[in-house]
Design a protein around this motif. Structure first.
Motif, PDB file in Angstrom:
ATOM      1  N   GLU A 434       0.846  -1.190   0.000  1.00 12.18           N
ATOM      2  CA  GLU A 434       0.000   0.000   0.000  1.00 12.18           C
ATOM      3  C   GLU A 434       0.878   1.235   0.000  1.00 12.18           C
ATOM      4  O   GLU A 434       1.808   1.361   0.798  1.00 12.18           O
ATOM      5  CB  GLU A 434      -0.915   0.005   1.225  1.00 12.18           C
ATOM      6  N   PHE A 435       0.602   2.144  -0.912  1.00 14.29           N
ATOM      7  CA  PHE A 435       1.337   3.396  -1.028  1.00 14.29           C
ATOM      8  C   PHE A 435       0.405   4.541  -0.640  1.00 14.29           C
ATOM      9  O   PHE A 435      -0.667   4.712  -1.242  1.00 14.29           O
ATOM     10  CB  PHE A 435       1.859   3.589  -2.452  1.00 14.29           C
ATOM     11  N   GLU A 436       0.806   5.286   0.372  1.00 16.20           N
ATOM     12  CA  GLU A 436      -0.073   6.313   0.923  1.00 16.20           C
ATOM     13  C   GLU A 436      -0.349   7.437  -0.057  1.00 16.20           C
ATOM     14  O   GLU A 436      -1.436   8.015  -0.055  1.00 16.20           O
ATOM     15  CB  GLU A 436       0.543   6.882   2.204  1.00 16.20           C
ATOM     16  N   VAL A 437       0.632   7.752  -0.903  1.00 20.30           N
ATOM     17  CA  VAL A 437       0.425   8.834  -1.845  1.00 20.30           C
ATOM     18  C   VAL A 437       1.236   8.574  -3.106  1.00 20.30           C
ATOM     19  O   VAL A 437       2.392   8.139  -3.043  1.00 20.30           O
ATOM     20  CB  VAL A 437       0.801  10.201  -1.223  1.00 20.30           C
ATOM     21  N   HIS A 537      -4.170  12.594 -11.171  1.00 21.45           N
ATOM     22  CA  HIS A 537      -4.798  12.597  -9.854  1.00 21.45           C
ATOM     23  C   HIS A 537      -3.809  12.016  -8.849  1.00 21.45           C
ATOM     24  O   HIS A 537      -3.030  11.103  -9.171  1.00 21.45           O
ATOM     25  CB  HIS A 537      -6.087  11.781  -9.847  1.00 21.45           C
ATOM     26  N   THR A 538      -3.834  12.530  -7.619  1.00 22.52           N
ATOM     27  CA  THR A 538      -2.930  12.104  -6.561  1.00 22.52           C
ATOM     28  C   THR A 538      -3.727  11.486  -5.421  1.00 22.52           C
ATOM     29  O   THR A 538      -4.757  12.039  -5.004  1.00 22.52           O
ATOM     30  CB  THR A 538      -2.106  13.295  -6.042  1.00 22.52           C
ATOM     31  N   SER A 578      -6.628  17.069 -10.873  1.00 15.57           N
ATOM     32  CA  SER A 578      -7.590  17.028  -9.776  1.00 15.57           C
ATOM     33  C   SER A 578      -7.146  17.998  -8.688  1.00 15.57           C
ATOM     34  O   SER A 578      -6.021  18.514  -8.708  1.00 15.57           O
ATOM     35  CB  SER A 578      -7.689  15.616  -9.213  1.00 15.57           C
ATOM     36  N   ALA A 579      -8.009  18.221  -7.717  1.00 13.99           N
ATOM     37  CA  ALA A 579      -7.688  19.158  -6.635  1.00 13.99           C
ATOM     38  C   ALA A 579      -6.508  18.653  -5.800  1.00 13.99           C
ATOM     39  O   ALA A 579      -5.682  19.450  -5.327  1.00 13.99           O
ATOM     40  CB  ALA A 579      -8.924  19.382  -5.753  1.00 13.99           C
ATOM     41  N   SER A 580      -6.422  17.336  -5.609  1.00 12.67           N
ATOM     42  CA  SER A 580      -5.327  16.805  -4.786  1.00 12.67           C
ATOM     43  C   SER A 580      -3.977  17.000  -5.469  1.00 12.67           C
ATOM     44  O   SER A 580      -2.986  17.305  -4.808  1.00 12.67           O
ATOM     45  CB  SER A 580      -5.564  15.319  -4.503  1.00 12.67           C
TER      46      SER A 580
END
Length: 701
Positions: A434-437, A537-538, A578-580
């Protein structure tokens, strides 16, 4: 020459000048990487090796050959001939005088060996002359190197050699090179540390025509008491107590002939195999030919080579394989030459071929033992030769296997991240991570469906191949991971599988480069540049290897879907954020324009943005075309400084530095490509530098 000689040259170059120098020589046409000891190679190969090595090392051939001579002596000692060489003679004169005998012995193993011949001559004023005879011209510079090494290692003395005469030999048959060296030996010290007396020099062979050899024989024998030296003088009987019959039976292979080559006496077996040898008016040269040394069949020539072992071959067809080997002894009182010989045989098969049996050889004749021992030796040589051939085959196969392994790894690394692929090769299981970001990018070609409907399939393939090749090159420049391509859709990710702080900046710059690269690819229908839509997108993702037959490194999560929606809801020739993603890039110097609120399928109302450019870096920098630039990203620069040898990616979290120019070393393309030449022209907005490549990679799904 046999491979033993060429192997010595290889050893010399590798030890004195390094492996790299030999690699350059072995790359020449016709030069193998290694040589087999018992294989015969053309003399042209050896001469060309000397010439090329001389040119490559910028030294004269004379210097290189002398160096080879010194190394050849050491090479022979390492090969197991050390004891044999040390027992050839008690001084340098005797050593040289027995070299021909050594070559004759080695000819049992190396049947096709064509060795040079040596003869020592002592002048009236005590000078030593070394006569060198060879069928090969231009190699005589090896001799000083060998003799100097022998004198220093075996006889603890220094030797200098100068050429006093050089000509084509007229004493020997054919056009042979004959070089005469003047040998000066100084500081001659015995192995016991005492100078050898002058009487030792009397053990050398005098010139023909001087007093009989036996009258001058003096053997210097160290006394058992103290350091006194005693001399031994032989005593000869007034009458020879051997009758003619016993002599001819005891030495069945001997021939006595006079100055006119008329046969006066022979052994019983010579009479049995050559009954016409005693015929009137027939001479020895009518029945035999001198094979070694290659001298003319005259008493004068033979007397000059009394130290050599003579090999005679019968001229009769039915006995064409019968060869005699032995020593010539001049009997001054009788004016005749005694040839004390035995059949020259290498194996039991040759014994049978000439119609002989072991019983035909005298009991005291060591030829009996030599044939039996050499029979075993030949079997061992054949086994060694087979092992060398198998070793060479395995070496070639290993080299080919390594090449194929590199190709396989290249394809594997194109499908999976390098460190993931290496873990799979090691048999390790890959757990999903799993990669948080991270930042994900999708792109597609505007009106791609219409283009497919109006074009031939091959034109579509060429267009996609040209476009994807440019995109693939950009992934290497910005160090992001290409996930997959499906039709006209292209997907990359930053921060996976290696987490990095600048994941969004890398993907954003990559997107700007995509837009520039796409303008260099033409629409096969209209001939105008194609247009692409790009969405970023992030967010967090789950990543892992899926499948066994054709494993892929796949990403899962809502971030993937949202990034895909950013692409599908974007505009032609625009980069949709995207906003992120915007929140990360807004303070990084990028030129970003707000699009506003739009309805996104499955997501509802979202605020999105357009990425217009990056004024902090040039277009050349983004495309990786700027020559001499440094790393575009600070963490790459820090990693480059810390280690340049790491090939597998590691987890990095270093300082962000986005204002640095790019690293051209990262502008390398994947090392494999399917070259599909486009049938139409592409517009290049800028000439690529010599260091950049167009891999023309095409992946079809």
């Amino acid at each position: 020459m046999y491979g033993f000689i060429n192997s010595c040259m290889q050893s010399l170059v590798m030890e004195k000048f390094g492996q790299e120098t030999w690699d350059k020589l072995s790359s020449l046409p016709g030069v193998p990487d290694s040589f087999m000891t018992y294989t015969v190679y053309d003399d042209v190969l050896t001469v060309s090796l000397v010439q090329e090595a001389s040119s490559l090392l910028d030294v004269s051939a004379e210097v290189l050959l002398k160096l080879f001579g010194e190394h050849f002596f050491a090479f022979c000692k390492k090969a197991g001939y050390d004891t044999m060489l040390r027992t050839l003679g008690g001084n340098l004169t005797e050593f040289i005088g027995n070299l021909d005998s050594l070559h004759s012995y080695l000819a049992l193993s190396y049947e096709k060996m064509n060795a040079p011949s040596f003869r020592v001559e002592m002048t009236d004023d005590g000078k030593m002359l070394l006569h060198y005879y060879s069928d090969r011209k231009g190699l005589y510079h090896i001799v000083p190197g060998i003799m100097e090494a022998v004198a220093k290692d075996i006889f603890d003395s220094e030797v200098t050699m100068t050429i006093v005469n050089q000509s084509e030999e007229d004493e020997r048959t054919g056009k042979k090179e004959h070089v005469v060296f003047l040998v000066k030996q100084t500081n001659h010290v015995s192995h016991r540390g005492k100078a050898l007396p002058g009487a030792m020099m009397e053990r050398c062979v005098p010139l023909a025509g001087e007093q009989h050899r036996v009258d001058l024989t003096r053997a210097v024998v160290p006394s058992d008491q103290g350091s006194l030296l005693s001399t031994f003088s032989p005593r000869y009987p007034n009458k020879l107590w051997v009758d003619e019959k016993a002599f001819c039976n005891t030495f069945p292979f001997h021939i006595v002939f006079d100055e006119n080559l008329k046969v006066r006496q022979t052994g019983v077996n010579i009479q049995r195999f050559l009954p016409g040898l005693h015929a009137r008016d027939l001479t020895l040269d009518q029945h035999f030919t001198i094979i070694h040394p290659q001298v003319t069949f005259t008493i004068e020539s033979i007397r000059k080579f009394l130290n050599s072992q003579f090999v005679l071959k019968s001229n009769k067809d039915k006995l064409s394989s019968l060869k005699l080997r032995g020593q010539m002894l001049w009997m001054e009182s009788l004016g005749c030459m005694l040839y004390m010989c035995s059949p020259k045989l290498r194996s039991l098969q040759e014994l049978q071929d000439v119609g002989l049996h072991l019983a035909d050889l005298a009991q005291h004749d060591v030829t009996r033992d030599l044939v039996l021992l050499n029979q075993q030796r030949l079997a061992e040589m054949e086994l060694t030769n087979q092992l060398e051939r198998k070793k060479e085959e395995l070496r070639v196969l290993s080299r080919h296997l390594e090449v194929e392994k590199e190709k396989t790894e290249t394809l594997l690394y194109a499908m999976l991240p390098r460190h993931i692929a290496n873990q799979l090769k090691d048999g390790k299981s890959i757990e999903a991570g799993e990669f948080e970001v991270c930042t994900i990018l999708f792109s597609d070609v505007v009106t791609f469906t219409d283009i497919c409907a109006a074009c031939e399939p091959i034109h579509i393939v060429h267009m996609l191949n040209s476009m994807y090749s440019k995109f693939d090159r950009l992934t290497s420049i910005h160090n992001i991971y290409k996930v997959e391509t499906i039709g006209d859709a292209y997907m990359v990710v930053g921060g996976v599988p290696v987490p990095m702080v600048t994941h969004a900046h890398r993907v954003a710059n990559f997107a700007l480069g995509m837009r520039i690269a796409a303008r260099e690819v033409t629409n096969p229908i209209t001939g105008t540049p194609i247009q692409i839509r790009v969405g970023l997108h992030t967010g967090p993702v789950l990543a892992g290897v899926v499948g066994e037959k054709m494993p892929r490194y796949c990403l899962f999560g809502d971030t993937v879907n949202t990034a895909s929606r950013m692409e599908s809801h974007g505009l032609p020739d625009h980069i949709h954020l995207s906003a992120s993603t915007y929140s990360i890039l807004k303070d990084a110097g990028f030129n970003i324009q707000e699009r506003g609120h739009i309805e996104v399928k499955g997501k509802g109302l979202m605020t999105t943005y357009f990425l217009l450019g990056n004024p902090l870096v040039s277009e050349e920098c983004i495309m990786g075309r700027e020559v001499g630039g440094t790393c575009l990203y600070g963490e790459d620069l820090q990693l480059h400084r810390s280690t340049e040898s790491v090939k597998e990616p590691e987890v990095r979290s270093d300082t962000v530095g986005r204002d640095d120019p790019p690293d051209p070393s990262r502008a390398s393309t994947p090392p494999f490509a399917w070259d599909i030449s486009p049938p139409y022209e592409t517009k290049e907005s800028c000439n690529t530098s010599a260091g950049s490549h167009d891999s023309r990679l095409c992946v079809l799904f």
